[in-house]
Design a protein around this motif. Structure first.
Motif, mmCIF file in Angstrom:
data_model
loop_
_atom_site.group_PDB
_atom_site.id
_atom_site.type_symbol
_atom_site.label_atom_id
_atom_site.label_comp_id
_atom_site.label_asym_id
_atom_site.label_seq_id
_atom_site.Cartn_x
_atom_site.Cartn_y
_atom_site.Cartn_z
ATOM 1 N N TRP A 3 -30.199 66.853 14.487
ATOM 2 C CA TRP A 3 -29.792 66.192 15.688
ATOM 3 C C TRP A 3 -29.677 67.300 16.933
ATOM 4 O O TRP A 3 -29.169 67.089 17.892
ATOM 5 N N PRO A 9 -28.302 70.322 26.778
ATOM 6 C CA PRO A 9 -29.281 69.412 27.258
ATOM 7 C C PRO A 9 -30.544 69.652 28.075
ATOM 8 O O PRO A 9 -30.454 71.208 28.235
ATOM 9 N N PRO A 51 -35.355 60.571 16.811
ATOM 10 C CA PRO A 51 -34.887 61.715 17.335
ATOM 11 C C PRO A 51 -34.720 62.816 16.352
ATOM 12 O O PRO A 51 -35.038 63.934 16.398
ATOM 13 N N ARG A 59 -38.877 67.093 21.817
ATOM 14 C CA ARG A 59 -37.846 65.938 22.161
ATOM 15 C C ARG A 59 -36.668 66.932 22.969
ATOM 16 O O ARG A 59 -36.663 67.940 22.941
ATOM 17 N N THR A 60 -36.041 66.049 23.691
ATOM 18 C CA THR A 60 -35.066 66.827 24.422
ATOM 19 C C THR A 60 -33.813 65.573 24.661
ATOM 20 O O THR A 60 -34.117 64.466 23.949
ATOM 21 N N TRP A 61 -32.712 66.041 25.258
ATOM 22 C CA TRP A 61 -31.662 65.031 25.403
ATOM 23 C C TRP A 61 -31.042 65.292 26.735
ATOM 24 O O TRP A 61 -31.103 66.351 27.114
ATOM 25 N N ASP A 64 -25.315 61.061 28.356
ATOM 26 C CA ASP A 64 -25.346 59.585 28.741
ATOM 27 C C ASP A 64 -24.310 59.513 29.835
ATOM 28 O O ASP A 64 -23.175 59.259 29.636
ATOM 29 N N ARG A 113 -25.653 60.040 14.716
ATOM 30 C CA ARG A 113 -25.981 60.855 15.962
ATOM 31 C C ARG A 113 -24.956 61.299 16.583
ATOM 32 O O ARG A 113 -23.747 60.742 16.611
ATOM 33 N N ARG A 117 -25.386 60.969 24.096
ATOM 34 C CA ARG A 117 -26.625 61.550 24.332
ATOM 35 C C ARG A 117 -27.782 60.457 24.565
ATOM 36 O O ARG A 117 -27.815 59.588 23.750
ATOM 37 N N LEU A 118 -28.634 60.781 25.399
ATOM 38 C CA LEU A 118 -29.909 59.907 25.590
ATOM 39 C C LEU A 118 -30.989 60.857 25.270
ATOM 40 O O LEU A 118 -31.342 61.911 25.673
ATOM 41 N N TRP A 119 -31.840 60.184 24.191
ATOM 42 C CA TRP A 119 -32.923 61.147 23.654
ATOM 43 C C TRP A 119 -34.059 60.837 24.474
ATOM 44 O O TRP A 119 -34.487 59.705 24.723
#
Length: 168
Positions: A3, A9, A51, A59-61, A64, A113, A117-119
């Protein structure tokens, strides 16, 4: 696979702070990242693991900062809408949703998770969109006799296929 617990971020997210009343897909930083080829990870429970197994370079995040809304609609005896109220979902409801996801991930042998976070994911391989990658994963599973969905078999297949696609 991980994760990215200790990761940072996406740099575009660092320009904004504080809670927003916008829903996740409407946050300005999400919109900016979409222009750069990132897509929000699917919210459907069946893809909760995505993710974790997605190639790290794709991938990134972002934090949120969004608000998740509860909408209550009142109807009269004829089924006509007489009122609509919107209110932010209480933290207990959000925790319940996270708990359901964590239970699902645990059944697959994955850790929970990280919260808040927003993935965002970039398509891998020859596929132009995230939806096309997901359709490919489902079709590959069916062709190999694996039921697409929340199972250790589908998780392993998705992990292997995403790694192979990314290396192409």
């Amino acid at each position: 696979m991980s994760w990215d617990e200790d990761g940072t971020p996406h740099p575009l997210a660092l320009r904004r702070t504080g809670r927003s009343e916008l829903e996740p897909d409407l946050l300005p930083e999400v919109r900016e990242l979409e222009v750069l080829g990132w897509e929000p990870a699917p919210e459907e429970l069946r893809w909760a693991f995505l993710p974790y197994v997605w190639p790290p370079a794709a991938r990134t995040w972002i934090p949120d900062r969004s608000t998740h809304w509860a909408v209550q609609t009142s109807l009269d005896g004829h089924g006509h809408i007489t009122g609509v109220e919107c209110a932010p979902l209480p933290d207990t409801d959000l925790d319940g949703l996270d708990g359901e996801t964590d239970t699902t991930l645990a059944a697959l042998g994955l850790p929970p998770r990280p919260r808040g976070r927003l993935w965002l994911l970039r398509p891998v391989g020859p596929f132009p969109t995230l939806a096309a990658v997901l359709a490919h994963l489902d079709a590959t599973a069916e062709a190999r006799g694996t039921e697409p969905g929340l199972s250790p078999e589908f998780l392993a297949l998705a992990r292997a296929e995403l790694t192979a696609l990314h290396e192409r």
